[in-house]
Design a protein around this motif. Structure first.
Motif, mmCIF file in Angstrom:
data_model
loop_
_atom_site.group_PDB
_atom_site.id
_atom_site.type_symbol
_atom_site.label_atom_id
_atom_site.label_comp_id
_atom_site.label_asym_id
_atom_site.label_seq_id
_atom_site.Cartn_x
_atom_site.Cartn_y
_atom_site.Cartn_z
ATOM 1 N N THR A 91 0.791 -1.217 0.071
ATOM 2 C CA THR A 91 0.014 0.161 0.097
ATOM 3 C C THR A 91 1.166 1.356 0.090
ATOM 4 N N ALA A 92 0.819 2.225 -1.017
ATOM 5 C CA ALA A 92 1.279 3.640 -1.010
ATOM 6 C C ALA A 92 1.034 4.270 0.220
ATOM 7 N N PRO A 93 2.031 4.919 0.710
ATOM 8 C CA PRO A 93 1.648 5.963 1.479
ATOM 9 C C PRO A 93 0.854 7.158 0.962
ATOM 10 N N ALA A 94 0.342 8.005 2.009
ATOM 11 C CA ALA A 94 -0.352 9.368 1.573
ATOM 12 C C ALA A 94 0.529 10.039 0.863
ATOM 13 N N ALA A 95 0.268 11.285 0.134
ATOM 14 C CA ALA A 95 1.122 12.114 -0.446
ATOM 15 C C ALA A 95 1.471 13.415 0.742
ATOM 16 N N ILE A 114 4.623 12.429 7.058
ATOM 17 C CA ILE A 114 5.506 11.504 6.953
ATOM 18 C C ILE A 114 5.274 10.107 7.720
ATOM 19 N N GLU A 115 5.107 8.879 7.117
ATOM 20 C CA GLU A 115 4.945 7.689 8.007
ATOM 21 C C GLU A 115 5.897 7.430 8.847
ATOM 22 N N ASP A 154 7.869 4.688 1.931
ATOM 23 C CA ASP A 154 7.550 3.930 3.245
ATOM 24 C C ASP A 154 8.637 2.986 3.179
ATOM 25 N N VAL A 155 8.612 2.329 4.557
ATOM 26 C CA VAL A 155 9.371 1.255 4.916
ATOM 27 C C VAL A 155 9.511 -0.106 4.037
ATOM 28 N N ALA A 156 8.593 -0.297 3.339
ATOM 29 C CA ALA A 156 8.582 -1.441 2.470
ATOM 30 C C ALA A 156 8.738 -1.030 1.013
ATOM 31 N N GLY A 157 9.180 0.186 0.776
ATOM 32 C CA GLY A 157 9.610 0.605 -0.666
ATOM 33 C C GLY A 157 8.446 1.215 -1.559
ATOM 34 N N ASN A 158 7.409 1.604 -0.757
ATOM 35 C CA ASN A 158 6.266 1.980 -1.699
ATOM 36 C C ASN A 158 6.422 3.461 -1.867
#
Length: 305
Positions: A91-95, A114-115, A154-158
């Motif tokens: 899941t991509a993070p929010a802008a 920022i997540e 994000d931490v997963a690379g999204n």
């Protein structure tokens, strides 16, 4: 009595796409299997098994995963089970939220949303390449860049959706860096990532100074944009609040030529750590030829070791 057949277990691997390649968090659910014979996998700790085909299988659905894989043959023999854990996050993070303000001659872009564990990135070339930033704000001083793209990873690379920010907004200040080495333009304090940008030509040098606070160090100084018909410009750094070294290179921290081949190179990479801590540092950037040269230099501060 015949002895049991011992099968070699498969080798299981996946691409950890995150900011860390060892944290087990990934945005890619494809797992590669290297096995000399048949293999199968289980996602419910052995309650059910799925026969594998080819050399990979896909795990779907975000969340923590426990994956078992083993080899088997037609006689019913099975290898030891290879067990791995991971977290799948597609899941991509929010802008990002972006708010611009001005202090002195420095524009500051404050970033929000920022997540946890994520980083923010910027692009100066219309999203063809990205560079990571530090802290949660970007300081910008200069008069050549028209806009900048920003996103978070994000931490997963999204990656989040990228947003363009207009640096020529009337709410911001376009500042031509000082041409006086004894009165350089001053970057506002309190941030960790800065961009110095401008256009120089023969007879029009730029001088910019910044302060490295106590407990901080300058981590890097890099050329991140260079647009010119002339592939060579000159730079120098002096540990001082002004640039009064003149042409005495013994008083310069580093000096040399900069051009397209130097993009992304940290000019402080070989400087002693003792020279990178608390105090002032001043940049001199100059084009000695007749071709206008547009440039951007990134300055990054970080906590001292």
């Amino acid at each position: 009595m015949s002895s049991a057949v011992v099968l070699k277990p498969p080798v299981l691997s996946f691409k950890d796409t995150g900011l860390s390649v060892t944290d087990g968090i990934t945005g890619n659910g494809i797992w590669d299997v290297a096995s000399e014979i048949n293999w199968e996998f289980s996602l419910d700790q052995g309650a059910t098994w799925t026969r594998g085909t080819g050399s990979s299988f896909e795990v779907t659905g975000d969340g923590a995963k426990i994956i078992w894989v083993r080899s088997w043959d037609d006689a019913g023999n099975k290898s030891e089970i290879v067990r791995v854990n991971c977290v799948l996050d597609t899941t991509a993070p929010a802008a990002l939220g972006i708010a611009g303000q001005t202090e002195g001659v420095t524009n500051s872009l404050k970033l929000s949303g920022i997540e946890p564990g994520a980083r923010w990135e910027y692009s100066l070339d219309e999203q063809r390449s990205w560079a990571p930033g530090q802290c949660s704000a970007l300081g910008i001083l200069g008069n050549s860049l028209s806009r900048i793209w920003l996103r978070q990873m994000d931490v997963a690379g999204n990656a989040s959706d990228a947003q363009a920010f207009d640096l020529q907004s009337p709410a911001l200040v376009a500042h031509e860096a000082s041409g006086n080495p004894l009165q350089p333009s001053v970057l506002m304090p309190g941030l960790q990532t800065y961009l110095i940008h401008g256009v120089v030509v023969r007879g029009d040098a730029d001088y910019v100074t910044w302060d490295i606070p106590k407990g901080q160090k300058v981590l890097s100084v890099k050329l991140v944009q260079y647009l010119s018909e002339d592939a060579i410009a000159f730079y120098a750094l002096q540990r001082n609040k002004v640039f009064d070294a003149g042409v005495d290179v013994s008083r310069m921290l580093v000096y040399g030529h900069m051009g397209p081949s130097d993009l992304g190179r940290n000019v402080l990479a070989n400087v002693s750590k003792s020279q990178l801590g608390e105090g002032a540092m001043t940049l001199w950037f100059q084009q000695t030829g007749p071709s206008p040269t547009q440039y951007a230099i990134e300055v990054v501060l970080a906590p001292a070791d």
